[in-house]
Design a protein around this motif. Structure first.
Motif, short mmCIF file in Angstrom:
data_model
loop_
_atom_site.label_atom_id
_atom_site.label_comp_id
_atom_site.label_asym_id
_atom_site.label_seq_id
_atom_site.Cartn_x
_atom_site.Cartn_y
_atom_site.Cartn_z
N CYS A 194 0.86 -1.19 0.00
CA CYS A 194 0.00 0.00 0.00
C CYS A 194 0.89 1.23 0.00
O CYS A 194 1.70 1.43 0.92
CB CYS A 194 -0.92 0.01 1.22
SG CYS A 194 -1.91 1.53 1.33
N THR A 195 0.72 2.09 -1.02
CA THR A 195 1.57 3.27 -1.14
C THR A 195 1.17 4.36 -0.15
O THR A 195 1.95 5.28 0.10
CB THR A 195 1.49 3.83 -2.58
OG1 THR A 195 0.12 4.20 -2.84
CG2 THR A 195 1.97 2.81 -3.59
N VAL A 196 -0.05 4.29 0.38
CA VAL A 196 -0.51 5.29 1.35
C VAL A 196 -0.02 4.94 2.75
O VAL A 196 0.53 5.76 3.47
CB VAL A 196 -2.05 5.40 1.33
CG1 VAL A 196 -2.53 6.39 2.40
CG2 VAL A 196 -2.53 5.85 -0.04
N CYS A 197 -0.23 3.66 3.14
CA CYS A 197 0.18 3.22 4.47
C CYS A 197 1.67 2.92 4.55
O CYS A 197 2.21 2.75 5.65
CB CYS A 197 -0.61 1.97 4.89
SG CYS A 197 -2.38 2.24 5.01
N LYS A 198 2.33 2.80 3.36
CA LYS A 198 3.75 2.46 3.30
C LYS A 198 4.01 1.12 3.99
O LYS A 198 4.95 0.98 4.78
CB LYS A 198 4.59 3.57 3.96
CG LYS A 198 4.45 4.95 3.32
CD LYS A 198 5.01 4.96 1.90
CE LYS A 198 5.08 6.38 1.36
NZ LYS A 198 3.75 6.98 1.16
N GLU A 199 3.16 0.12 3.70
CA GLU A 199 3.31 -1.19 4.33
C GLU A 199 3.16 -2.31 3.30
O GLU A 199 2.33 -2.21 2.37
CB GLU A 199 2.25 -1.40 5.43
CG GLU A 199 2.52 -0.65 6.71
CD GLU A 199 1.54 -1.04 7.81
OE1 GLU A 199 1.95 -1.06 8.98
OE2 GLU A 199 0.39 -1.34 7.49
N HIS A 200 3.98 -3.37 3.46
CA HIS A 200 3.79 -4.59 2.70
C HIS A 200 2.68 -5.41 3.35
O HIS A 200 2.54 -5.43 4.59
CB HIS A 200 5.09 -5.41 2.66
CG HIS A 200 6.13 -4.82 1.76
ND1 HIS A 200 6.99 -3.82 2.15
CD2 HIS A 200 6.45 -5.10 0.45
CE1 HIS A 200 7.79 -3.49 1.14
NE2 HIS A 200 7.49 -4.25 0.10
N LEU A 201 1.89 -6.10 2.52
CA LEU A 201 0.71 -6.81 3.00
C LEU A 201 0.71 -8.24 2.49
O LEU A 201 1.06 -8.50 1.33
CB LEU A 201 -0.59 -6.11 2.55
CG LEU A 201 -0.70 -4.62 2.86
CD1 LEU A 201 -1.90 -4.03 2.13
CD2 LEU A 201 -0.82 -4.39 4.35
N CYS A 202 0.26 -9.18 3.36
CA CYS A 202 0.06 -10.56 2.91
C CYS A 202 -1.22 -10.63 2.08
O CYS A 202 -1.94 -9.63 1.93
CB CYS A 202 -0.01 -11.50 4.11
SG CYS A 202 -1.46 -11.24 5.14
N LYS A 203 -1.55 -11.79 1.58
CA LYS A 203 -2.71 -11.93 0.69
C LYS A 203 -4.00 -11.56 1.42
O LYS A 203 -4.87 -10.87 0.89
CB LYS A 203 -2.78 -13.36 0.15
CG LYS A 203 -3.88 -13.56 -0.90
CD LYS A 203 -3.80 -14.95 -1.51
CE LYS A 203 -4.86 -15.11 -2.61
NZ LYS A 203 -4.80 -16.44 -3.23
N THR A 204 -4.12 -12.01 2.67
CA THR A 204 -5.35 -11.73 3.44
C THR A 204 -5.47 -10.23 3.73
O THR A 204 -6.53 -9.63 3.54
CB THR A 204 -5.34 -12.51 4.76
OG1 THR A 204 -5.25 -13.91 4.47
CG2 THR A 204 -6.60 -12.22 5.57
N CYS A 205 -4.36 -9.61 4.19
CA CYS A 205 -4.40 -8.18 4.51
C CYS A 205 -4.59 -7.35 3.24
O CYS A 205 -5.26 -6.31 3.25
CB CYS A 205 -3.12 -7.76 5.22
SG CYS A 205 -2.93 -8.45 6.88
N PHE A 206 -4.02 -7.83 2.12
CA PHE A 206 -4.16 -7.13 0.84
C PHE A 206 -5.63 -7.09 0.41
O PHE A 206 -6.16 -6.05 -0.01
CB PHE A 206 -3.31 -7.85 -0.21
CG PHE A 206 -3.19 -7.09 -1.51
CD1 PHE A 206 -2.23 -6.11 -1.68
CD2 PHE A 206 -4.04 -7.37 -2.58
CE1 PHE A 206 -2.12 -5.42 -2.88
CE2 PHE A 206 -3.94 -6.68 -3.76
CZ PHE A 206 -2.96 -5.69 -3.92
N THR A 207 -6.31 -8.24 0.55
CA THR A 207 -7.74 -8.31 0.18
C THR A 207 -8.59 -7.44 1.11
O THR A 207 -9.49 -6.72 0.66
CB THR A 207 -8.22 -9.78 0.25
OG1 THR A 207 -7.42 -10.57 -0.62
CG2 THR A 207 -9.69 -9.87 -0.17
N ALA A 208 -8.32 -7.54 2.42
CA ALA A 208 -9.09 -6.75 3.39
C ALA A 208 -8.88 -5.26 3.18
O ALA A 208 -9.79 -4.45 3.37
CB ALA A 208 -8.70 -7.15 4.81
N HIS A 209 -7.67 -4.89 2.76
CA HIS A 209 -7.33 -3.48 2.54
C HIS A 209 -8.19 -2.88 1.43
O HIS A 209 -8.52 -1.69 1.46
CB HIS A 209 -5.85 -3.38 2.17
CG HIS A 209 -5.19 -2.15 2.73
ND1 HIS A 209 -4.95 -2.00 4.08
CD2 HIS A 209 -4.73 -1.02 2.13
CE1 HIS A 209 -4.36 -0.83 4.27
NE2 HIS A 209 -4.21 -0.20 3.11
#
Length: 583
Positions: free
Chosen positions: A45-60
């Motif tokens: 996420c370019t806004v949160c500046k965080e790498h995300l797993c598949k689950t967090c990516f979908t929830a995001h």
């Protein structure tokens, strides 16, 4: 450089200027890594500046607060762990460690602009959804708070408030010293007065006989009034019952439906009268001699009372001045949402132009603009509201006797908004507030309760023959005033529950309002008058007469305006607030 609050991966090189090969580097989901679970990154996420797993990516992508963020998949995401560019924002992001008071296991992360409350994610989900509230993620709006104007204003307010409390402490110490000195002088006066007592017991005997005759007359008068009320209501209900039965027999379904609904509302309104009538009890009396007077003085039943000096305007004994009255007009408070005639049982002024009233019949609290003489907002409740009080400039408390609760309400953007409720142990009736303490009356069984604004019970004041059916309440720093519908008195108590004054001679006292000089305006439905009594309840004078069953009253000292409503089911009176100038 290690990201604050994150664990560094053994395979990850902390340098942001030199990158390891893809074979040597593994990027993990930062939110999961913070919770102790290590999962491969699926996106960024370019806004949160965080790498995300598949689950967090979908929830995001579906979360209301982050679904508009820009996301990069595994192919396009950065191959090194990123740190937000703005250090202030980063600090705020990981400073969210304050637990929610309602949900201790959740951290406060959001702010509701409509309700001016800090919230956790559970609060947002349950009580502040996006469709009704303007909610922001705190790190998104807190970046400019450091050394801001708001910071300076609040800091100054904290310091000012602290100074005020220190001043109060100093004033109380000074007043205590003066009071104790005055008590010594008063004790000297008592000794002098004791030497002057010379009256005989036959004077007191005649007074006792006169008092007994007054009680007897009042008993007979009230019995007759109850008989008339019960007979009229019984007759009315009998007619209504016959009409309903006839409509049912003749199969007039439309008319039957209307009459049934009207009857239901009428019965609900009559329950208030049942509470009053059922609580009436004619007391038996006996005579208990005063042993001290009998054996030592043989004259007076008491030496006198300790009264406050004239410097305290809240409860001093004053000669009620004559007032010139003029009728300013009336405001119609009926709206299109109302089903039947209004019954305005309580009112409070927030500003000279903003009057808040309770409409018991229509289960509503209404905001009245006194300048335009119109209802500007109407809040529907689950039951009929009886009385209302203001405890801040934007916060109100309303009694709901049928629900045995107190409903808290806020004023926001010229709208009335429900907040939480306080459960009480009975049919709460009158309510008043002073410095964060709510005083609530309960007609049956008769009692008063003092609560804090969170609903914590501080004091219960039982009957103790001091009141029989407490209705309306008003209070200030030194006194609590209670109108008693059955005892026909206004009783004055201190905050410990001791009776320190009483004003009798009324018929059916109801609504009350304190004036700016410590006197009390009281509605007397039985005599169709509004009376002004002194703060110590020693004297009184009628200021408005020939009024139609005045029920609730409100005074605004700066404009010298008195507002009152009528306890009458007729549209001519029930739908209006009357306004008088008193000078």
């Amino acid at each position: 450089m290690a990201v604050p609050g994150k664990k560094a991966s053994k395979q990850f090189s902390s340098s942001t200027t030199s990158m390891a090969s893809d074979e040597d580097l593994q990027i993990y989901c930062q939110p999961c890594d913070e919770e102790g679970t290590r999962l491969p990154a699926h996106g960024y996420c370019t806004v949160c500046k965080e790498h995300l797993c598949k689950t967090c990516f979908t929830a995001h992508k579906i979360n209301r607060l982050s679904k508009h963020h820009t996301l990069q998949d595994a192919t396009n995401m950065p191959k090194v762990l990123q740190q937000p560019s703005t250090s202030i924002h980063t600090g705020l992001l990981y400073d969210l460690t304050l637990s929610c008071r309602k949900h201790p296991k959740e951290m406060i992360k959001f702010y509701c602009n409509d309700h001016t409350e800090c919230l956790c994610s559970v609060c947002v989900t349950l009580e502040h959804q996006a469709t009704s509230c303007n909610v922001n993620y705190i790190p998104d709006i807190s970046g400019d708070i450091l050394d801001s104007k708001e910071y300076q204003v609040i800091l100054n307010a904290v310091n000012t408030t602290s100074d005020k409390f220190q001043q109060i402490l100093k004033d109380v110490k000074d007043m205590t010293h003066k009071s104790n000195s005055s008590l010594k002088d008063a004790l000297d006066d008592i000794k002098k007065f004791r030497q002057e007592i010379n009256q005989r017991l036959d004077v007191l005997e005649r007074q006792a006989e006169d008092a007994a005759k007054v009680i007897e007359q009042e008993n007979n008068k009230h019995r007759k009034a109850v008989e008339t009320t019960c007979e009229d209501i019984t007759k009315s209900l009998k007619i209504s019952s016959g009409k309903i039965k006839q409509l049912n027999t003749t199969k007039q379904a439309d008319r039957l439906f209307i009459d049934l609904k009207l009857a239901e509302k009428t019965i609900k309104n009559m329950e208030r009268q049942l509470i009053t009538l059922s609580s009436f009890d004619i007391k038996e009396h006996n005579f208990q001699s005063n042993g001290v007077i009998l054996n030592l003085f043989k004259t007076e039943k008491s030496l006198g009372t300790l009264t406050q000096k004239a410097g305290n305007t809240e409860c001093q004994s004053v000669q009620i001045k004559s007032r010139q009255s003029s009728h300013v007009g009336k405001i119609c408070v009926e709206t299109s949402k109302d089903e039947i005639t209004c019954n305005i049982t309580g009112m409070t002024l927030v500003t000279p132009d903003l009057l808040i009233i309770t409409d018991y019949n229509n289960d509503a609290v209404k905001m009245v603009d006194t300048s335009s003489q119109s209802v500007s907002d109407q809040l529907q409740l689950d039951a009929g509201p009886q009385d209302i009080t203001r405890f801040t400039s934007t916060e109100l408390a309303v009694t709901l006797p049928d629900k045995e609760t107190i409903q808290l309400i806020i004023i926001s953007s010229n709208k009335l908004i429900k907040r939480h409720t306080i459960k009480v142990d009975g049919k709460c009736y009158g309510i008043s507030c002073y410095q964060g303490k709510l005083v609530v009356s309960f007609p049956n069984p008769s009692k008063l309760q003092i609560l804090d604004i969170n609903g914590t019970l501080l004091t219960t004041i039982d009957e103790k023959n001091n009141f029989n059916c407490p209705c309306y309440i008003t209070c200030n720093r030194s006194s609590i005033y209670v109108s008693d519908y059955v005892m026909k008195t206004v009783t004055r108590l201190n905050w410990q529950g001791d009776v320190i004054g009483s004003y009798s001679g009324m018929s059916f006292p109801t609504g009350m309002s304190l004036s700016d000089d410590g006197t009390v305006f009281v509605c007397d439905e039985g005599r169709n008058v509004i009376e002004e009594i002194s703060g110590d309840c020693s004297t009184g004078k009628v200021v408005l007469q020939d009024q139609k069953t005045p029920q609730a009253v409100c005074w605004w000292g700066k404009t010298k305006k008195l507002y009152y409503s009528c306890d009458n089911l007729g549209e001519k009176y029930g739908n209006c607030i009357h306004i008088y100038n008193l000078s």
